[in-house]
Design an enzyme around this catalytic site. Structure first.
Site, mmCIF file in Angstrom:
data_model
loop_
_atom_site.group_PDB
_atom_site.id
_atom_site.type_symbol
_atom_site.label_atom_id
_atom_site.label_comp_id
_atom_site.label_asym_id
_atom_site.label_seq_id
_atom_site.Cartn_x
_atom_site.Cartn_y
_atom_site.Cartn_z
ATOM 1 N N CYS A 85 0.691 -1.226 0.035
ATOM 2 C CA CYS A 85 0.021 -0.047 -0.077
ATOM 3 C C CYS A 85 0.793 1.204 0.040
ATOM 4 C CB CYS A 85 -0.949 -0.120 1.349
ATOM 5 S SG CYS A 85 -0.359 -0.688 2.659
ATOM 6 N N HIS A 114 -2.972 6.428 4.536
ATOM 7 C CA HIS A 114 -1.411 6.642 4.977
ATOM 8 C C HIS A 114 -1.074 7.646 4.540
ATOM 9 C CE1 HIS A 114 -1.718 2.167 5.807
ATOM 10 N NE2 HIS A 114 -0.761 1.658 4.884
HETATM 11 N N1 LIG Z 1 -5.073 -3.641 4.540
HETATM 12 C C1 LIG Z 1 -4.368 -3.072 3.705
HETATM 13 O O1 LIG Z 1 -3.972 -1.978 3.879
HETATM 14 C C2 LIG Z 1 -3.290 -3.807 2.606
HETATM 15 C C3 LIG Z 1 -2.838 -2.969 1.658
HETATM 16 C C4 LIG Z 1 -2.104 -3.709 0.387
HETATM 17 C C5 LIG Z 1 -2.301 -5.085 0.506
HETATM 18 N N2 LIG Z 1 -2.724 -5.678 1.404
HETATM 19 C C6 LIG Z 1 -2.634 -7.028 1.414
HETATM 20 O O2 LIG Z 1 -4.147 -7.658 1.004
HETATM 21 C C7 LIG Z 1 -4.151 -8.949 1.719
HETATM 22 C C8 LIG Z 1 -5.625 -8.883 2.525
HETATM 23 O O3 LIG Z 1 -5.542 -7.807 3.452
HETATM 24 P P1 LIG Z 1 -6.683 -7.756 4.548
HETATM 25 O O4 LIG Z 1 -6.268 -6.601 5.202
HETATM 26 O O5 LIG Z 1 -7.995 -7.667 3.884
HETATM 27 O O6 LIG Z 1 -6.450 -9.068 5.324
HETATM 28 P P2 LIG Z 1 -7.310 -9.762 6.528
HETATM 29 O O7 LIG Z 1 -8.188 -8.652 7.242
HETATM 30 O O8 LIG Z 1 -6.632 -10.594 7.183
HETATM 31 O O9 LIG Z 1 -8.043 -10.706 5.756
HETATM 32 C C9 LIG Z 1 -7.707 -12.048 5.118
HETATM 33 C C10 LIG Z 1 -8.806 -12.786 4.272
HETATM 34 O O10 LIG Z 1 -8.187 -13.659 3.716
HETATM 35 C C11 LIG Z 1 -8.536 -14.994 3.916
HETATM 36 N N3 LIG Z 1 -7.880 -16.125 3.717
HETATM 37 C C12 LIG Z 1 -6.474 -16.117 4.562
HETATM 38 N N4 LIG Z 1 -5.995 -17.406 3.894
HETATM 39 C C13 LIG Z 1 -6.609 -17.880 3.181
HETATM 40 C C14 LIG Z 1 -6.364 -19.001 2.343
HETATM 41 N N5 LIG Z 1 -5.331 -19.768 2.584
HETATM 42 N N6 LIG Z 1 -7.069 -19.336 1.358
HETATM 43 C C15 LIG Z 1 -8.415 -18.389 1.300
HETATM 44 N N7 LIG Z 1 -8.680 -17.308 2.052
HETATM 45 C C16 LIG Z 1 -7.670 -17.005 2.982
HETATM 46 C C17 LIG Z 1 -9.423 -15.080 5.296
HETATM 47 O O11 LIG Z 1 -10.225 -15.669 5.268
HETATM 48 P P3 LIG Z 1 -11.219 -16.165 6.772
HETATM 49 O O12 LIG Z 1 -11.979 -14.707 6.871
HETATM 50 O O13 LIG Z 1 -11.884 -17.144 6.476
HETATM 51 O O14 LIG Z 1 -10.266 -16.351 7.704
HETATM 52 C C18 LIG Z 1 -9.697 -13.364 5.419
HETATM 53 O O15 LIG Z 1 -11.175 -13.399 4.914
HETATM 54 C C19 LIG Z 1 -3.192 -9.327 2.385
HETATM 55 O O16 LIG Z 1 -2.413 -10.045 1.722
HETATM 56 C C20 LIG Z 1 -2.385 -7.990 2.730
HETATM 57 O O17 LIG Z 1 -1.081 -8.010 2.923
HETATM 58 C C21 LIG Z 1 -3.549 -5.275 2.491
#
Ligand SMILES: NC(=O)c1ccc[n+]([C@@H]2O[C@H](COP(=O)([O-])OP(=O)(O)OC[C@H]3O[C@@H](n4cnc5c(N)ncnc54)[C@H](OP(=O)(O)O)[C@@H]3O)[C@@H](O)[C@H]2O)c1
Length: 358
Positions: free
Chosen positions: A128, A243
Site C-alpha cells: 500500500c 496512509h
Molecule cells: N490492509 C491493507 O492496507 C493492505 C494493503 C495492500 C495489500 N494488502 C494485502 O491484502 C491482503 C488482504 O488484506 P486484509 O487487510 O483484507 O487481510 P485480512 O483482514 O487478514 O483478511 C484476510 C482474508 O483472507 C482469507 N484467507 C486467508 N488465508 C486464506 C487461504 N489460504 N485461502 C483462502 N482465504 C484465505 C481470510 O479468510 P477467513 O475470513 O475465513 O479467515 C480473510 O477473509 C493481504 O495479503 C495484505 O497483505 C493489504
C-alpha cells in the site's frame, strides 16, 4: 458478456474490491465467487454473499480472481494462485508473496501497465505505501529524473487487516474508559492507541523493517530503476484508515515548486494524483476546498471523502534548499482503496481496455 470473477479473502481489502467492482460497473457474469477459509454468509460492500470455503473447483471457469487473503506458505495466493492461473484465470494479487519474483509483473496502472505481457497471468499489486508513492513520484521522475528518495510513512492500523482495526478500536475504547489497554503482540508489538510505532512488519538484521525494504525494492521494480537510492522509515500511527508519507526527492535537474505543481496537477502527466496545496494566492496552486490557507493540505481524514477515496492526494510541495535540486512533498491515500483494492480493480480494467481480459 460479463466477466466471471472470483474474490479470495473477505477482510477489509476483499470488501473494498467488491465495492470497486460495483462502483466501476464491471460487468459480472453470474454471481461473484467469494472465497475464504470457511463457508458462511457475510455482508460485504452492503450485499449479502455466500462465502465459499476455498477449493480447486471454485477457480474453474473464472476469467479473473482478485486475491486478498493472507500471505505466507499457508496464505491464499501461495496455495491457490497457481491453481487459478492453471484454470485459465488472470490473478490480481494484493499479497506480497510473489511481488519481487522475476517474471511476476508488479503493477501500478498509472506507472507501468506495459510490464504486463500476458506471459505470466499472475499480476502482483504492490504494498500500500509503495503504490501511493509510485503514483506521486513517477511523474516527477518522467519530467526531470529522480536521483534519490527519502520517505517517512505514517500508516493506518487497517494496513494490518481486520484484526488490527478491531484491536485499535478496542484500545481506544479502553483508553477512553480509563481501563487497562491490552495489546495483542501478534498484531502490534506495543499498544497503538495514543502512540506511534516505528515498527511495521518484522525487523531484519540490517535494523530496517520488511515494510521499509518493500518500499525500496518494489518502487525500484515498478519504476524500472534497479539502482535508485531509496531509504524509508515506516511508522504505524493511531489512525484507522489512510496512509500519509513525507517524501523528499533529490532530482537530476532543478524543479521549482510551481513547475512541480504544474506537473502534478496535469492529468496526463500525473494520472491518479489530486493536488491539495495552498495557499490559494498562488495561481498555480489548486485549492480544492474552502479552508484557511494554512490548512490547505491533505490529511488521512480527507481520503475517506467520496471524491478522494481512489486518489493519491499530494500537497506541501516545496523546494528543499538543503540539497541540490531538492523537492519535498506530502502524499496521502486510502490504503484499503488505492493502496490495495482500487489498484487491483484498475489493473483488471486496464487488461480489459487492452483486450487481454473479457
Ligand atoms: N490492509 C491493507 O492496507 C493492505 C494493503 C495492500 C495489500 N494488502 C494485502 O491484502 C491482503 C488482504 O488484506 P486484509 O487487510 O483484507 O487481510 P485480512 O483482514 O487478514 O483478511 C484476510 C482474508 O483472507 C482469507 N484467507 C486467508 N488465508 C486464506 C487461504 N489460504 N485461502 C483462502 N482465504 C484465505 C481470510 O479468510 P477467513 O475470513 O475465513 O479467515 C480473510 O477473509 C493481504 O495479503 C495484505 O497483505 C493489504
Amino acid at each position: 458478456m460479463g466477466l466471471r470473477i472470483g474474490v479470495v479473502g473477505v477482510g477489509p481489502v476483499g470488501d473494498r474490491i467488491i465495492r470497486c467492482i460495483r462502483e466501476q460497473n464491471i460487468p459480472v457474469e453470474g454471481e461473484l465467487v467469494v472465497i475464504a477459509t470457511r463457508e458462511r454468509t457475510e455482508i460485504l460492500a452492503d450485499e449479502e454473499f455466500l462465502v465459499r470455503e476455498v477449493g480447486p473447483e471454485l477457480f474453474e471457469g473464472l476469467d479473473v480472481v482478485f486475491f486478498a487473503g493472507r500471505e505466507g506458505a499457508k496464505g491464499a495466493s501461495v496455495e491457490w494462485g497457481k491453481v487459478a492461473t492453471d484454470a485459465g484465470a488472470w490473478v490480481v494479487d494484493n499479497g506480497g508473496d510473489f511481488r519481487m519474483e522475476p517474471g511476476y509483473p508488479l503493477i501500478v496502472p498509472e506507472v507501468n501497465m506495459d510490464a504486463v505481457t500476458g506471459e505470466n497471468k499472475h499480476i502482483c499489486s504492490p504494498n500500500c505505501s509503495t503504490i501511493q508513492m509510485a503514483v506521486a513520484i513517477a511523474p516527477i521522475h518522467r519530467a526531470v529524473g529522480i536521483k534519490r528518495v527519502v520517505v517517512s510513512t505514517y500508516q493506518a492500523t487497517s494496513g494490518w487487516g481486520l484484526a488490527a482495526m478491531d484491536q485499535f478500536e478496542e484500545e481506544i475504547k479502553a483508553c477512553a474508559a480509563g481501563d487497562e489497554v491490552n495489546c495483542d503482540p501478534s498484531i502490534f508489538a506495543r499498544a497503538i492507541a495514543h502512540d506511534c510505532l516505528p515498527h511495521i512488519d518484522r525487523f531484519l538484521d540490517t535494523g530496517y523493517t520488511k515494510e521499509e525494504m518493500k518500499m525500496v525494492h518494489e518502487t525500484r521494480k515498478i519504476m524500472g530503476v534497479p539502482d535508485m537510492p531509496i531509504t524509508a522509515t515506516a511508522v504505524r500511527v493511531p489512525v484507522l484508515i489512510g496512509h500519509s508519507e513525507s517524501i523528499n526527492l533529490e532530482l537530476d535537474a532543478p524543479l521549482s515548486r510551481e513547475d512541480a505543481l504544474a506537473i502534478l496537477s496535469d492529468e496526463e502527466q500525473a494520472p491518479g494524483v489530486v493536488v491539495v496545496d495552498g495557499p490559494s494566492k498562488d495561481p498555480l496552486a489548486i485549492s480544492v476546498r474552502e479552508a484557511p490557507e494554512e490548512l490547505q493540505y491533505p490529511t488521512q481524514a480527507d481520503v475517506l471523502r467520496d471524491e478522494y477515496k481512489d486518489a493519491v492526494l499530494v500537497g506541501r510541495v516545496r523546494e528543499d534548499p538543503s540539497v541540490e535540486n531538492g523537492l519535498n512533498m506530502w502524499c496521502v491515500a486510502d490504503n484499503l482503496r488505492k493502496g490495495a483494492a482500487t489498484n487491483t480493480v484498475q489493473i483488471a480494467q486496464a487488461l480489459m481496455q487492452r483486450g487481454m481480459l473479457g
